[in-house]
Design a protein around this motif. Structure first.
Motif, mmCIF file in Angstrom:
data_model
loop_
_atom_site.group_PDB
_atom_site.id
_atom_site.type_symbol
_atom_site.label_atom_id
_atom_site.label_comp_id
_atom_site.label_asym_id
_atom_site.label_seq_id
_atom_site.Cartn_x
_atom_site.Cartn_y
_atom_site.Cartn_z
ATOM 1 N N LEU A 153 -12.520 17.207 -41.995
ATOM 2 C CA LEU A 153 -11.574 17.523 -40.930
ATOM 3 C C LEU A 153 -10.445 16.493 -40.804
ATOM 4 C CD1 LEU A 153 -14.142 18.627 -38.194
ATOM 5 C CD2 LEU A 153 -12.533 20.115 -39.389
ATOM 6 N N LYS A 154 -10.370 15.542 -41.717
ATOM 7 C CA LYS A 154 -9.413 14.440 -41.557
ATOM 8 C C LYS A 154 -7.966 14.916 -41.496
ATOM 9 C CE LYS A 154 -9.484 10.472 -43.170
ATOM 10 N NZ LYS A 154 -9.804 9.044 -42.954
ATOM 11 N N GLU A 155 -7.646 16.013 -42.176
ATOM 12 C CA GLU A 155 -6.254 16.480 -42.190
ATOM 13 C C GLU A 155 -5.838 17.096 -40.861
ATOM 14 O OE1 GLU A 155 -5.579 19.072 -45.448
ATOM 15 O OE2 GLU A 155 -5.930 17.522 -46.983
ATOM 16 N N ARG A 156 -6.787 17.351 -39.986
ATOM 17 C CA ARG A 156 -6.474 18.010 -38.712
ATOM 18 C C ARG A 156 -6.705 17.112 -37.508
ATOM 19 N NH1 ARG A 156 -10.436 22.635 -38.824
ATOM 20 N NH2 ARG A 156 -9.610 22.967 -36.720
ATOM 21 N N VAL A 157 -6.941 15.818 -37.735
ATOM 22 C CA VAL A 157 -7.261 14.952 -36.610
ATOM 23 C C VAL A 157 -6.590 13.594 -36.770
ATOM 24 C CG1 VAL A 157 -9.368 14.025 -37.684
ATOM 25 C CG2 VAL A 157 -9.190 14.098 -35.181
ATOM 26 N N ARG A 158 -6.220 13.005 -35.645
ATOM 27 C CA ARG A 158 -5.716 11.633 -35.599
ATOM 28 C C ARG A 158 -6.531 10.864 -34.577
ATOM 29 N NH1 ARG A 158 0.334 10.755 -34.332
ATOM 30 N NH2 ARG A 158 -0.338 8.627 -34.834
ATOM 31 N N PHE A 159 -6.880 9.632 -34.929
ATOM 32 C CA PHE A 159 -7.593 8.766 -34.001
ATOM 33 C C PHE A 159 -6.695 7.588 -33.650
ATOM 34 C CE2 PHE A 159 -11.150 10.825 -36.296
ATOM 35 C CZ PHE A 159 -11.742 11.431 -35.197
ATOM 36 N N LEU A 160 -6.624 7.290 -32.341
ATOM 37 C CA LEU A 160 -5.726 6.252 -31.846
ATOM 38 C C LEU A 160 -6.482 5.285 -30.946
ATOM 39 C CD1 LEU A 160 -2.767 8.581 -30.789
ATOM 40 C CD2 LEU A 160 -2.973 7.293 -32.929
ATOM 41 N N LYS A 161 -6.202 3.996 -31.107
ATOM 42 C CA LYS A 161 -6.800 2.976 -30.247
ATOM 43 C C LYS A 161 -5.976 2.900 -28.961
ATOM 44 C CE LYS A 161 -8.548 -1.770 -30.298
ATOM 45 N NZ LYS A 161 -7.966 -2.193 -28.997
ATOM 46 N N VAL A 162 -6.558 3.404 -27.877
ATOM 47 C CA VAL A 162 -5.852 3.533 -26.609
ATOM 48 C C VAL A 162 -6.814 3.236 -25.469
ATOM 49 C CG1 VAL A 162 -4.733 5.172 -25.029
ATOM 50 C CG2 VAL A 162 -4.170 5.212 -27.464
ATOM 51 N N ASP A 163 -6.321 2.546 -24.447
ATOM 52 C CA ASP A 163 -7.101 2.272 -23.242
ATOM 53 C C ASP A 163 -6.415 2.954 -22.062
ATOM 54 O OD1 ASP A 163 -8.405 1.276 -21.002
ATOM 55 O OD2 ASP A 163 -8.397 -0.800 -21.680
ATOM 56 N N TRP A 164 -7.075 3.953 -21.466
ATOM 57 C CA TRP A 164 -6.419 4.708 -20.406
ATOM 58 C C TRP A 164 -6.253 3.914 -19.113
ATOM 59 C CZ3 TRP A 164 -11.265 7.572 -21.655
ATOM 60 C CH2 TRP A 164 -12.318 7.253 -20.803
ATOM 61 N N ASN A 165 -6.779 2.708 -19.067
ATOM 62 C CA ASN A 165 -6.551 1.833 -17.913
ATOM 63 C C ASN A 165 -5.224 1.084 -18.000
ATOM 64 O OD1 ASN A 165 -9.255 1.910 -16.388
ATOM 65 N ND2 ASN A 165 -9.899 1.492 -18.487
ATOM 66 N N GLN A 166 -4.569 1.145 -19.169
ATOM 67 C CA GLN A 166 -3.338 0.395 -19.369
ATOM 68 C C GLN A 166 -2.111 1.273 -19.117
ATOM 69 O OE1 GLN A 166 -3.437 -2.918 -19.932
ATOM 70 N NE2 GLN A 166 -5.660 -2.642 -19.749
ATOM 71 N N PRO A 167 -1.078 0.723 -18.475
ATOM 72 C CA PRO A 167 0.139 1.512 -18.209
ATOM 73 C C PRO A 167 0.759 2.027 -19.496
ATOM 74 C CG PRO A 167 0.159 -0.567 -16.985
ATOM 75 C CD PRO A 167 -0.982 -0.651 -17.951
ATOM 76 N N GLY A 168 1.262 3.257 -19.434
ATOM 77 C CA GLY A 168 2.001 3.827 -20.539
ATOM 78 C C GLY A 168 1.160 4.353 -21.685
ATOM 79 N N ALA A 209 -19.763 0.581 -9.254
ATOM 80 C CA ALA A 209 -20.949 0.645 -8.409
ATOM 81 C C ALA A 209 -21.470 2.059 -8.234
ATOM 82 C CB ALA A 209 -20.639 0.023 -7.046
ATOM 83 N N ASP A 210 -20.563 3.046 -8.159
ATOM 84 C CA ASP A 210 -20.992 4.426 -7.933
ATOM 85 C C ASP A 210 -20.831 5.308 -9.166
ATOM 86 O OD1 ASP A 210 -18.260 4.629 -8.017
ATOM 87 O OD2 ASP A 210 -18.029 5.529 -6.026
ATOM 88 N N GLY A 211 -20.416 4.729 -10.283
ATOM 89 C CA GLY A 211 -20.259 5.497 -11.515
ATOM 90 C C GLY A 211 -19.018 6.363 -11.575
ATOM 91 N N LEU A 212 -18.090 6.180 -10.645
ATOM 92 C CA LEU A 212 -16.935 7.074 -10.561
ATOM 93 C C LEU A 212 -15.613 6.420 -10.937
ATOM 94 C CD1 LEU A 212 -17.800 8.834 -7.165
ATOM 95 C CD2 LEU A 212 -18.244 9.681 -9.481
ATOM 96 N N ASP A 213 -15.631 5.150 -11.303
ATOM 97 C CA ASP A 213 -14.372 4.442 -11.550
ATOM 98 C C ASP A 213 -13.536 5.100 -12.642
ATOM 99 O OD1 ASP A 213 -15.079 2.654 -9.609
ATOM 100 O OD2 ASP A 213 -15.261 0.908 -10.938
ATOM 101 N N ALA A 214 -14.171 5.534 -13.723
ATOM 102 C CA ALA A 214 -13.403 6.148 -14.816
ATOM 103 C C ALA A 214 -12.749 7.450 -14.369
ATOM 104 C CB ALA A 214 -14.309 6.390 -16.024
ATOM 105 N N TYR A 215 -13.459 8.246 -13.573
ATOM 106 C CA TYR A 215 -12.876 9.498 -13.082
ATOM 107 C C TYR A 215 -11.686 9.214 -12.166
ATOM 108 C CZ TYR A 215 -17.345 11.493 -14.610
ATOM 109 O OH TYR A 215 -18.434 11.872 -15.343
ATOM 110 N N ARG A 216 -11.803 8.198 -11.310
ATOM 111 C CA ARG A 216 -10.710 7.876 -10.395
ATOM 112 C C ARG A 216 -9.459 7.458 -11.153
ATOM 113 N NH1 ARG A 216 -15.007 4.893 -7.617
ATOM 114 N NH2 ARG A 216 -15.692 6.094 -5.795
ATOM 115 N N ALA A 251 -6.198 15.581 -7.251
ATOM 116 C CA ALA A 251 -5.222 15.489 -8.341
ATOM 117 C C ALA A 251 -4.549 16.826 -8.630
ATOM 118 C CB ALA A 251 -5.914 14.975 -9.602
ATOM 119 N N GLY A 252 -4.896 17.866 -7.862
ATOM 120 C CA GLY A 252 -4.239 19.156 -8.011
ATOM 121 C C GLY A 252 -4.963 20.150 -8.889
#
Length: 279
Positions: A153-168, A209-216, A251-252
């Motif tokens: 499947l390599k021709e149909r996928v890209r993997f990127l090093k990204v942290d969703w906690n960082q701006p932009g 503490a409540d397991g919800l930080d990533a969702y927030r 979040a709508g």
């Protein structure tokens, strides 16, 4: 000791309801054959020396998947290392929900891709799709890339090093028909089996503490990544449906909660609430 005798002894020493299954997986790996080939034609052979070492590792709580280096998910084999979570049957509810909600997506985004099992399964099931897998762990992305190669499947996928906690982080990614996410959702002080707590990557498990930080953090950012009529499917802990639904609503999103095969809440299917947006 024959293979049959070694398996009986190992199951006794492991002492769990699934001990025999684990022993057979370890033995087949030690032999370098499939489990069915072993059961059908090798049971009277001498047990290989490697099996004893593998059994000792399991008796010290190391997961079978890390010992043999792979796990099954949605009928396919995925390489795993201690850098990624072990794919579990519970997460197959995410695939079932995604295939129902978006049966023919063109662009798929997987947030926290780990081994790549969610994204690569969807790409294998949806031949017209292309995928982007994001993870903050370079080691995890190496595992995902190896799995993409193994599944051709390599021709149909890209993997990127990204942290969703960082701006932009989401800039220039574009819009997606389907977003998948299995973010960390375990409470910081949760009691976990030693095979999980001591071996699986903490950064992919714990979320405050409540397991919800990533969702927030993550869910409010998803509307900007969804195409018109796009859908996001997010895995949750089985007691988190109400709390994560509330985050998504703010979040709508309109939300549908779906269950896994054990009947426990496991996935949220989220669509932009157009009526709320117009209001």
């Amino acid at each position: 000791m024959t293979i049959a005798e070694a398996l009986r002894d190992a199951a006794r020493r492991l002492g769990t309801d699934w001990a025999r299954d684990e022993a057979e997986l370890l033995m087949a790996h030690a032999l370098g054959v499939t489990r069915s080939a072993m059961l059908l034609g090798r049971m009277r052979d001498p047990a290989p020396l490697a099996f004893a070492h593998m059994l000792e590792r399991r008796l010290e709580d190391e997961p079978v998947a890390y010992i043999i280096g792979e796990a099954e998910f949605y009928g396919r084999r995925f390489a795993v290392t201690p850098d990624v979570l072990i794919p579990r049957g519970d997460s197959e509810a995410v695939i079932a929900a995604a295939l129902d909600a978006a049966p023919a997506p063109s662009r798929i985004l997987d947030l926290g891709t780990g081994s790549g099992c969610l994204l690569l399964t969807m790409l294998a099931e949806c031949p017209g799709a292309r995928g982007w897998g994001l993870d903050r762990s370079a080691e995890a992305l190496m595992v995902a890339d190896a799995n993409a190669a193994a599944l051709q499947l390599k021709e149909r996928v890209r993997f990127l090093k990204v942290d969703w906690n960082q701006p932009g982080w989401a800039e220039r990614l574009g819009a997606f028909d389907l977003i998948l996410a299995n973010p960390p959702y375990v409470e910081a002080e949760a009691e976990l089996d030693a095979s999980v707590r001591d071996f699986e990557p903490a950064g992919a498990l714990f979320a405050g503490a409540d397991g919800l930080d990533a969702y927030r953090c993550l869910i409010p950012q998803l509307p900007h990544l969804l195409a018109d009529q796009g859908v996001a499917v997010v895995e949750i802990g089985h007691r988190q449906a109400a709390a994560v639904t509330a985050i998504a609503a703010r979040a709508g999103f309109s939300v549908t909660v779906l269950q896994d095969l054990a009947g426990r809440d496991r996935a949220l299917v989220m669509r932009i609430n157009r009526l709320a947006k117009r209001g």
